[in-house]
Design a protein around this motif. Structure first.
Motif, PDB file in Angstrom:
ATOM      1  N   LEU A  96       0.838  -1.187   0.202  1.00 22.68           N
ATOM      2  CA  LEU A  96      -0.055   0.085   0.075  1.00 22.68           C
ATOM      3  C   LEU A  96       0.705   1.244   0.021  1.00 22.68           C
ATOM      4  CD1 LEU A  96      -3.132  -1.080   2.329  1.00 22.68           C
ATOM      5  CD2 LEU A  96      -2.932  -1.160  -0.296  1.00 22.68           C
ATOM      6  N   LEU A  99       1.717   2.179  -3.388  1.00 23.31           N
ATOM      7  CA  LEU A  99       0.587   2.536  -3.981  1.00 23.31           C
ATOM      8  C   LEU A  99       0.390   4.202  -3.519  1.00 23.31           C
ATOM      9  CD1 LEU A  99      -1.036   0.842  -6.061  1.00 23.31           C
ATOM     10  CD2 LEU A  99      -2.889   0.528  -4.761  1.00 23.31           C
ATOM     11  N   SER A 100       0.578   4.521  -2.452  1.00 26.60           N
ATOM     12  CA  SER A 100       0.277   5.623  -2.178  1.00 26.60           C
ATOM     13  C   SER A 100       1.361   6.709  -2.335  1.00 26.60           C
ATOM     14  CB  SER A 100       0.510   6.020  -0.532  1.00 26.60           C
ATOM     15  OG  SER A 100      -0.413   5.054   0.070  1.00 26.60           O
ATOM     16  N   TYR A 140      -7.305   5.999  -3.931  1.00 31.01           N
ATOM     17  CA  TYR A 140      -7.470   6.086  -2.559  1.00 31.01           C
ATOM     18  C   TYR A 140      -8.536   5.049  -2.063  1.00 31.01           C
ATOM     19  CZ  TYR A 140      -4.524  10.215  -2.282  1.00 31.01           C
ATOM     20  OH  TYR A 140      -3.500  11.230  -2.390  1.00 31.01           O
ATOM     21  N   ILE A 143      -7.241   1.680  -1.837  1.00 32.31           N
ATOM     22  CA  ILE A 143      -6.279   1.203  -0.662  1.00 32.31           C
ATOM     23  C   ILE A 143      -6.973   1.274   0.710  1.00 32.31           C
ATOM     24  CG2 ILE A 143      -4.502   2.458   1.018  1.00 32.31           C
ATOM     25  CD1 ILE A 143      -3.536   4.026  -1.635  1.00 32.31           C
ATOM     26  N   GLU A 144      -8.316   1.935   0.865  1.00 30.30           N
ATOM     27  CA  GLU A 144      -9.047   1.768   1.923  1.00 30.30           C
ATOM     28  C   GLU A 144      -9.807   0.261   1.969  1.00 30.30           C
ATOM     29  OE1 GLU A 144      -8.992   3.297   4.737  1.00 30.30           O
ATOM     30  OE2 GLU A 144      -7.313   4.320   3.790  1.00 30.30           O
ATOM     31  N   TYR A 146      -8.760  -2.366   0.385  1.00 34.20           N
ATOM     32  CA  TYR A 146      -7.984  -3.269   0.715  1.00 34.20           C
ATOM     33  C   TYR A 146      -7.613  -3.629   2.179  1.00 34.20           C
ATOM     34  CZ  TYR A 146      -4.185  -6.695  -0.059  1.00 34.20           C
ATOM     35  OH  TYR A 146      -3.123  -7.949  -0.272  1.00 34.20           O
ATOM     36  N   LYS A 147      -7.559  -2.279   2.901  1.00 30.58           N
ATOM     37  CA  LYS A 147      -7.109  -2.205   4.248  1.00 30.58           C
ATOM     38  C   LYS A 147      -8.232  -3.147   4.993  1.00 30.58           C
ATOM     39  CE  LYS A 147      -4.829   1.862   5.032  1.00 30.58           C
ATOM     40  NZ  LYS A 147      -4.717   3.139   5.366  1.00 30.58           N
ATOM     41  N   VAL A 196      -2.652  -4.146  -6.487  1.00 32.61           N
ATOM     42  CA  VAL A 196      -2.583  -4.250  -5.060  1.00 32.61           C
ATOM     43  C   VAL A 196      -2.935  -5.690  -4.158  1.00 32.61           C
ATOM     44  CG1 VAL A 196      -5.219  -3.873  -4.411  1.00 32.61           C
ATOM     45  CG2 VAL A 196      -3.707  -2.722  -3.325  1.00 32.61           C
TER      46      VAL A 196
END
Ligand code: G3H
Length: 534
Positions: A96, A99-100, A140, A143-144, A146-147, A196
Motif C-alpha cells: 500500500l 501505491l500511496s 485512494y 487502498i481503503e 484493501y485495508k 494491490v
C-alpha cells in the motif's frame, strides 16, 4: 483530495508541446526505444510549420514488437517468480505504501494529463478533469478497501476441528488493455486492483489516449519494485498477441470490444488457466413509460445518449418511447439536442466535442443513411451535419429492427428512437439482444414499474430508475450479462476479481496450535498474521 488546477493555456495558438515518447518501462528501468515510432495526431485541425492546415501532430510513441513484448513478459514473470517474488509475498502495508507513493506523484501531473486528454481524445475539459480526479479517488478508495479486506482476514476460523486462516492471494501475471474513451480511468481501474492484490502486470495503452500515460512513466518506475509494472507502446497484434500465445498470462484484463477479447483469449494455449476480467460493448436502452416526467426524462436522455458524444459503454444507445407520448418526446428531445453547445474541448460550456477516431463521422453517416433508406427521418435540424471530425447528433425516428443502428453499438452521436405500444416490445428486444449491461426506466406508477424492475433486473445488471445509465459511483458493482462483461468491477469487487481465496488449514491439535501461536508471535509469515492495518 487536493486538486491541482490546470494552468491556463492559450489554446488559440494550438498544441504547444509535442510529446515525443521514446521510453518504455520494463523490469524497473525506463529504456530508450531505438526502433520505429508512430505519430499521434489529434483530429482537431491546426496549422503546421509549413502553414498547412490538417490534423494536429501531438507527438510520437514507440512502435514496439515481439521482442520488447517478451522482455516485459519475462520481467513480470520474474517479479512474480511463481508466487515467491518480493511483490506477491510483500506485507500488505508495504504494497500500500508503494501505491500511496504512486498516487502522490501522479497528482503532480494533473495539468498535463488533462491537457492531453483534451487533445488526444477530445474530451471536454470538465470531463477530462473529472476523469483524472475520479481515478485518483479510485486509487485512494482501493487502498481503503484493501485495508478493510485485510482487517477482515486477520483472524482464524474454526470448523470441524480445523483452524483456517483465509486470505485472498494474487493470480500471477496480468495483461491490462484499456479503452480509448477512458484511457486513464478504466485502465487504472484494472491496473490498480491487480497490483494491490500482489499480481505483476504488463500494460499497453489504447490506440488513442496514449501520450497521456507518458508523464506517469517515471512515477510508476519510482514507486514499484522492478518488473511489477511494465508499460509498452504499440499495436495490440504486435504486443498483446505474442504475449498471449506463450500461455504465460494468468489474467486478461481488457476493456474494449468482445472481438478483441475473444481473439486474444483464443491465442492462449491453456484457456482453463486464464482468468478474464472484461468490460465489453453494450446497447443500453432507455424505456420511457407513458407517465414519465418529461422534463426529467429529456434531461437524463440527453446526458445518457450524448455525454462524451455517446462514446461510453454505458451510454443510452436506443430509446423506446411509448406511442402515446412519442410525439411530444420527439419534438422536445430534438430541440434539446440542437441546443447543445459544440466546440473544442477547452471552450467554456462545451458539451459536444470532435470525435477522436478519424473514421467515426463517416461510420455515423452510414448508419444514418441506412436508417433513412429504411424509412427513418432525422428529427433535429442540425442532425447529421458533417465536418472533417464531427457528425452532429442525429435523432432518428422511427427506428426498427431492419436498421443497422438498431443492432450495432454506434458508440457515437446518433440516437435511434423506437416507438412501442406494449411493454413486451422493449422487453423482448432486450431479451433478444446480444448485450446486457444496464437499462434506464422512466416512469412513476409503481404498479407498472414494480413488476418491470423484477424482469429488467434479470436482463441486465443495473436498472436505473429515472436516470441515465452510468458506471459510477465506483463503489457499486459494474458488470454485464451476455456479450457485455466477464467478472465484476467496483472498488470492492475488483479486489476479488484479481485474486483467489487461499488459506492455511491446521487441525486443532496441541502440536499444531503451538506452531500457529509461535508463528503469530514471530512475524515470520506475512500471510499468517492477525495484525490490523488502521
Ligand atoms: O465506457 C464505459 C465506462 O465505464 C462508462 O463509465 O458511466 O462513468 O461514463 P461512465
Amino acid at each position: 483530495m487536493e486538486k491541482i488546477a490546470a494552468a491556463p493555456i492559450d489554446h488559440s495558438v494550438g498544441f504547444q508541446q509535442q510529446v515525443h515518447c521514446s521510453q518504455y518501462l520494463v523490469d524497473g528501468k525506463l529504456h530508450q526505444w531505438q526502433g520505429n515510432t508512430t505519430p499521434v495526431y489529434s483530429t482537431i485541425y491546426s496549422e503546421n510549420e509549413q502553414g498547412e492546415v490538417g490534423p494536429t501532430l501531438l507527438g510520437t510513441i514507440p512502435d514496439m514488437g515481439t521482442e520488447a513484448a517478451m522482455s516485459a513478459l519475462h520481467a513480470a514473470e520474474k517479479a512474480f517468480h511463481r508466487g515467491q517474488g518480493l511483490w506477491p509475498t510483500m506485507k500488505v502495508a508495504d504494497r500500500l505504501k508503494c501505491l500511496s507513493n504512486f498516487v502522490a506523484k501522479m497528482k503532480t501531473h494533473r495539468a498535463q494529463v488533462v491537457e492531453l486528454l483534451m487533445w488526444e481524445i477530445e474530451k471536454n475539459q470538465a470531463d477530462a478533469e473529472k476523469e483524472f480526479d475520479r481515478t485518483v479517488d479510485y486509487i485512494y478508495d482501493t487502498i481503503e478497501a484493501y485495508k478493510n479486506l485485510d482487517r477482515r482476514s486477520a483472524r482464524f476460523d474454526k470448523e470441524g476441528g480445523v483452524h483456517a486462516h483465509i486470505r485472498r492471494g494474487p493470480l500471477g501475471v496480468v495483461l491490462c488493455l484499456g479503452p480509448y474513451n477512458y484511457p486513464l480511468n478504466e485502465t487504472f481501474c484494472l491496473l490498480i486492483p491487480a497490483l494491490v492484490m500482489g499480481n505483476t502486470t504488463i500494460f499497453k495503452p489504447a490506440k488513442h489516449g496514449v501520450l497521456l500515460i507518458t508523464p506517469l512513466l517515471e512515477a510508476f518506475q519510482e514507486s514499484f519494485p522492478p518488473g511489477v509494472v511494465n508499460i509498452l507502446f504499440g499495436r495490440g497484434r504486435k504486443i498483446a498477441s505474442p504475449i498471449m500465445e506463450t500461455g504465460k498470462i494468468d489474467v486478461l484484463a481488457l476493456i474494449g470490444h468482445s472481438s478483441s477479447a475473444v481473439a486474444l483469449q483464443d491465442l492462449h494455449p491453456n484457456k482453463n488457466r486464464l482468468r478474464l476480467v472484461l468490460g465489453l460493448e453494450a446497447k443500453n436502452p432507455g424505456i420511457i413509460l407513458p407517465d414519465a416526467d418529461m422534463d426529467l426524462t429529456i434531461k437524463e436522455c440527453i446526458s445518457g445518449t450524448l455525454s462524451y458524444n455517446g462514446q461510453r459503454c454505458t451510454a443510452l444507445k436506443m430509446l423506446f418511447v411509448h406511442e402515446s407520448i412519442v410525439d411530444e418526446f420527439n419534438s422536445r428531445f430534438a430541440q434539446a439536442v440542437d441546443e447543445l453547445k459544440y466546440g473544442l474541448p477547452w471552450e467554456e460550456g462545451v458539451f459536444l466535442t470532435p470525435l477522436p477516431e478519424p473514421g467515426k463521422p463517416a461510420y455515423i453517416q452510414e448508419l444514418i443513411k441506412d436508417a433513412e433508406e429504411k424509412g427513418a427521418k432525422i428529427l433535429n435540424k442540425k442532425g447529421g451535419e458533417l465536418t472533417h471530425n464531427y457528425s452532429f447528433p442525429a435523432v432518428l425516428y422511427p427506428v426498427n429492427k431492419s436498421m443497422r443502428v438498431y443492432e450495432e453499438e454506434q458508440f457515437g452521436p446518433v440516437i435511434p428512437i423506437i416507438p412501442y405500444s406494449d411493454i413486451s416490445e422493449p422487453l423482448d428486444a432486450m431479451a433478444a439482444s446480444e448485450y446486457g449491461q444496464q437499462v434506464s426506466l422512466f416512469g412513476r406508477d409503481v404498479r407498472k414499474i414494480g413488476p418491470l424492475i423484477d424482469t429488467l433486473a434479470n436482463l441486465v445488471c443495473r436498472v436505473n430508475l429515472n436516470s441515465a445509465c452510468q458506471r459510477g459511483p465506483d463503489v457499486y458493482p459494474f458488470t454485464g450479462r451476455k456479450n457485455s462483461a466477464v467478472s465484476t468491477l467496483s472498488v470492492y469487487d475488483a479486489l476479488r476479481s484479481f485474486s483467489i481465496r487461499t488459506f492455511v488449514a491446521s487441525k486443532d491439535t496441541p502440536y499444531n496450535n503451538e506452531i500457529l501461536e509461535t508463528l503469530l508471535n514471530s512475524h515470520e509469515s506475512n500471510f499468517i498474521s492477525t495484525d490490523y492495518l488502521l
